[in-house]
Design a protein around this motif. Structure first.
Motif, PDB file in Angstrom:
ATOM      1  N   MET A   1      20.142 -27.085  41.345  1.00 49.13           N
ATOM      2  CA  MET A   1      19.068 -26.607  40.487  1.00 49.13           C
ATOM      3  C   MET A   1      18.485 -27.762  39.684  1.00 49.13           C
ATOM      4  SD  MET A   1      18.876 -23.139  40.685  1.00 49.13           S
ATOM      5  CE  MET A   1      18.374 -22.528  39.072  1.00 49.13           C
TER       6      MET A   1
ATOM      7  N   LEU B   1       9.399 -21.002  45.404  1.00 53.28           N
ATOM      8  CA  LEU B   1       9.396 -20.987  43.947  1.00 53.28           C
ATOM      9  C   LEU B   1       8.070 -21.539  43.408  1.00 53.28           C
ATOM     10  CD1 LEU B   1      12.503 -22.124  41.914  1.00 53.28           C
ATOM     11  CD2 LEU B   1      10.640 -20.646  41.237  1.00 53.28           C
TER      12      LEU B   1
ATOM     13  N   PHE C   1       8.313 -15.308  29.115  1.00 55.86           N
ATOM     14  CA  PHE C   1       9.430 -14.793  29.904  1.00 55.86           C
ATOM     15  C   PHE C   1      10.380 -13.943  29.052  1.00 55.86           C
ATOM     16  CE2 PHE C   1       8.672 -18.958  32.245  1.00 55.86           C
ATOM     17  CZ  PHE C   1       7.851 -18.358  33.179  1.00 55.86           C
TER      18      PHE C   1
ATOM     19  N   ARG D   1       1.168 -18.737  26.766  1.00 56.18           N
ATOM     20  CA  ARG D   1       1.298 -19.925  25.915  1.00 56.18           C
ATOM     21  C   ARG D   1       0.212 -19.988  24.873  1.00 56.18           C
ATOM     22  NH1 ARG D   1       2.889 -25.069  29.724  1.00 56.18           N
ATOM     23  NH2 ARG D   1       4.842 -24.189  30.511  1.00 56.18           N
TER      24      ARG D   1
ATOM     25  N   LEU E   1      14.351 -24.175  35.022  1.00 57.17           N
ATOM     26  CA  LEU E   1      15.431 -23.681  35.868  1.00 57.17           C
ATOM     27  C   LEU E   1      16.480 -24.751  36.098  1.00 57.17           C
ATOM     28  CD1 LEU E   1      13.417 -21.626  38.483  1.00 57.17           C
ATOM     29  CD2 LEU E   1      14.523 -20.878  36.372  1.00 57.17           C
TER      30      LEU E   1
ATOM     31  N   LEU F   1       7.470 -10.348  33.336  1.00 58.54           N
ATOM     32  CA  LEU F   1       7.300 -11.655  33.968  1.00 58.54           C
ATOM     33  C   LEU F   1       8.622 -12.415  34.035  1.00 58.54           C
ATOM     34  CD1 LEU F   1       5.055 -13.517  35.098  1.00 58.54           C
ATOM     35  CD2 LEU F   1       4.944 -14.584  32.839  1.00 58.54           C
TER      36      LEU F   1
ATOM     37  N   TRP G   1       5.410 -19.047  43.759  1.00 58.88           N
ATOM     38  CA  TRP G   1       5.507 -17.983  42.748  1.00 58.88           C
ATOM     39  C   TRP G   1       4.951 -18.455  41.414  1.00 58.88           C
ATOM     40  CZ3 TRP G   1       7.647 -17.424  37.941  1.00 58.88           C
ATOM     41  CH2 TRP G   1       7.664 -16.121  37.424  1.00 58.88           C
ATOM     42  N   ILE G   2       5.346 -19.654  41.027  1.00 55.05           N
ATOM     43  CA  ILE G   2       4.884 -20.188  39.746  1.00 55.05           C
ATOM     44  C   ILE G   2       3.369 -20.329  39.740  1.00 55.05           C
ATOM     45  CG2 ILE G   2       4.958 -22.169  38.194  1.00 55.05           C
ATOM     46  CD1 ILE G   2       7.807 -22.704  39.230  1.00 55.05           C
TER      47      ILE G   2
ATOM     48  N   ARG H   1      24.553 -25.882  39.729  1.00 52.18           N
ATOM     49  CA  ARG H   1      23.833 -26.579  38.665  1.00 52.18           C
ATOM     50  C   ARG H   1      23.211 -27.887  39.156  1.00 52.18           C
ATOM     51  NH1 ARG H   1      24.565 -24.819  34.372  1.00 52.18           N
ATOM     52  NH2 ARG H   1      22.419 -24.271  34.683  1.00 52.18           N
TER      53      ARG H   1
ATOM     54  N   VAL I   1       8.149 -25.261  34.537  1.00 56.54           N
ATOM     55  CA  VAL I   1       8.984 -24.110  34.881  1.00 56.54           C
ATOM     56  C   VAL I   1      10.146 -24.540  35.768  1.00 56.54           C
ATOM     57  CG1 VAL I   1       9.033 -21.864  35.999  1.00 56.54           C
ATOM     58  CG2 VAL I   1       7.064 -22.523  34.634  1.00 56.54           C
TER      59      VAL I   1
ATOM     60  N   GLU J   1      13.602 -14.625  41.091  1.00 60.28           N
ATOM     61  CA  GLU J   1      13.388 -15.830  41.899  1.00 60.28           C
ATOM     62  C   GLU J   1      14.555 -16.799  41.732  1.00 60.28           C
ATOM     63  OE1 GLU J   1      10.779 -16.485  43.961  1.00 60.28           O
ATOM     64  OE2 GLU J   1      10.173 -14.416  43.581  1.00 60.28           O
ATOM     65  N   ALA J   2      14.963 -16.970  40.490  1.00 60.60           N
ATOM     66  CA  ALA J   2      16.068 -17.886  40.212  1.00 60.60           C
ATOM     67  C   ALA J   2      17.333 -17.429  40.919  1.00 60.60           C
ATOM     68  CB  ALA J   2      16.307 -17.969  38.707  1.00 60.60           C
ATOM     69  N   ARG J   3      17.560 -16.123  40.891  1.00 59.22           N
ATOM     70  CA  ARG J   3      18.769 -15.601  41.506  1.00 59.22           C
ATOM     71  C   ARG J   3      18.753 -15.825  43.019  1.00 59.22           C
ATOM     72  NH1 ARG J   3      22.840 -12.001  40.013  1.00 59.22           N
ATOM     73  NH2 ARG J   3      21.901 -11.664  37.984  1.00 59.22           N
ATOM     74  N   ARG J   4      17.555 -15.714  43.617  1.00 63.76           N
ATOM     75  CA  ARG J   4      17.466 -15.967  45.057  1.00 63.76           C
ATOM     76  C   ARG J   4      17.847 -17.405  45.375  1.00 63.76           C
ATOM     77  NH1 ARG J   4      12.198 -14.415  48.275  1.00 63.76           N
ATOM     78  NH2 ARG J   4      11.198 -14.694  46.250  1.00 63.76           N
TER      79      ARG J   4
ATOM     80  N   GLU K   1      10.792 -11.091  36.746  1.00 62.54           N
ATOM     81  CA  GLU K   1      10.419 -11.650  38.053  1.00 62.54           C
ATOM     82  C   GLU K   1      11.016 -13.036  38.248  1.00 62.54           C
ATOM     83  OE1 GLU K   1       6.411 -11.737  39.675  1.00 62.54           O
ATOM     84  OE2 GLU K   1       5.849 -10.220  38.201  1.00 62.54           O
ATOM     85  N   LEU K   2      10.843 -13.863  37.235  1.00 62.04           N
ATOM     86  CA  LEU K   2      11.363 -15.228  37.330  1.00 62.04           C
ATOM     87  C   LEU K   2      12.866 -15.225  37.540  1.00 62.04           C
ATOM     88  CD1 LEU K   2      11.014 -18.270  37.152  1.00 62.04           C
ATOM     89  CD2 LEU K   2      11.272 -18.095  34.678  1.00 62.04           C
TER      90      LEU K   2
ATOM     91  N   THR L   1      18.476 -20.970  32.936  1.00 63.70           N
ATOM     92  CA  THR L   1      18.749 -20.038  34.029  1.00 63.70           C
ATOM     93  C   THR L   1      19.844 -19.062  33.636  1.00 63.70           C
ATOM     94  OG1 THR L   1      18.131 -21.698  35.664  1.00 63.70           O
ATOM     95  CG2 THR L   1      19.429 -19.835  36.432  1.00 63.70           C
TER      96      THR L   1
ATOM     97  N   HIS M   1      28.908 -19.457  37.943  1.00 63.83           N
ATOM     98  CA  HIS M   1      28.390 -20.456  37.010  1.00 63.83           C
ATOM     99  C   HIS M   1      29.463 -21.144  36.198  1.00 63.83           C
ATOM    100  CE1 HIS M   1      24.013 -20.388  37.052  1.00 63.83           C
ATOM    101  NE2 HIS M   1      24.188 -19.247  37.649  1.00 63.83           N
TER     102      HIS M   1
ATOM    103  N   GLU N   1      12.780 -23.077  50.320  1.00 65.89           N
ATOM    104  CA  GLU N   1      13.106 -22.338  49.100  1.00 65.89           C
ATOM    105  C   GLU N   1      12.304 -22.863  47.922  1.00 65.89           C
ATOM    106  OE1 GLU N   1      15.207 -19.718  48.798  1.00 65.89           O
ATOM    107  OE2 GLU N   1      15.367 -19.756  50.976  1.00 65.89           O
TER     108      GLU N   1
END
Lengths: 143, 143
Positions: free
Chosen positions: B34, B120, A89, B135, A37, A109, B123-124, B31, A33, A116-119, A112-113, A43, B22, B116
DNA sequence: CCGCATCCTAGGCGATACTG
DNA sequence: CAGTATCGCCTAGGATGCGG
């Protein structure tokens, strides 16, 4: 959570739970995961899908505009969407007609992800100047 | 922040600020950072360095234990540390002796980033079973 | 002990052409 | 319109050897 820094032995003990989370990559989807990202498109796809339901071609055009430097290839968009769908997702809705009508949207889901990515993105943007400054200093003393 | 889903035109307008963040990858380190978190080792390095100051070799051995499947190569560890140093996340202290004594530790900025990243990861992990379940369902209907 | 140079491989990704 | 197949590039990252 407080950590004293003295013997290596202590450090190893302290990191035991991290080993638990990181060591067994096979079952733990953490790396996958995180890799998502970090890759070129996922993302960005999440950000666009956060606005609603999209058709494949429309989504592709949109991504091209957002990233601008270069559009995503048809093949890769399909690949990325499949990966996101596989992990739960993204939801895919298709009619097996010709021509096909296929729609993609975020699952709860995935939503939510995306949050998190945006944060993370926001944090990076907030620190962007600090990072930029650090790079300049580093590069200057490198020549 | 609320988004209505109707015309593509609206979506484009809504995503304008994301494009801002972006679209211009050249100056925006989004980028790159990340990508850092998504790569094979950097996040793990941040977690270990969160426990204090480490010598190169010691750190390498530790990473080998945590990830277990395979140790990080000497070359790549140096590369990753340099990248982290360049962005201001890691501080490097060296004595130009033979043999050299080189130490690495997190900067305040790096410590933030580590926090940070850990959020993440948490969360995952919290959603790991949901992802795993998704999956399985996906793979079963693929055969 | 640490970093660098060299070589090599696997995988991510783009381009193109073709099917239903 | 959506997906697949084939190709070819380019980068991440592992292995090894040298030099300070």
């Amino acid at each position: 959570m407080k950590i004293e820094n003295s013997q290596p032995g202590n450090k190893i003990a302290v990191l035991a739970d991290d080993m638990e989370r990181h060591g067994k990559e096979r079952d733990a989807p953490v790396r996958e995961v995180m890799g998502l990202l970090g890759d070129r498109w996922s993302t960005l796809i999440l950000l666009v899908l956060a606005t609603g339901t999209w058709r494949h071609a429309e989504l592709r055009r949109m991504l091209g505009q957002l990233s601008a430097e270069q559009a995503i290839s048809q093949r890769v968009l399909t690949l990325k969407l499949r990966t996101l769908e596989r992990d739960g997702f993204v939801a895919r809705t298709a009619s097996a007609e010709v021509p096909p009508k296929v729609s993609y949207e975020l699952t709860p889901l995935g939503s939510e992800l995306q949050g998190e990515a945006r944060r993370l993105i926001d944090w990076i943007n907030a620190r962007a100047s600090a990072i930029h400054h650090a790079r300049e200093g580093f590069d200057r003393s490198e020549d």
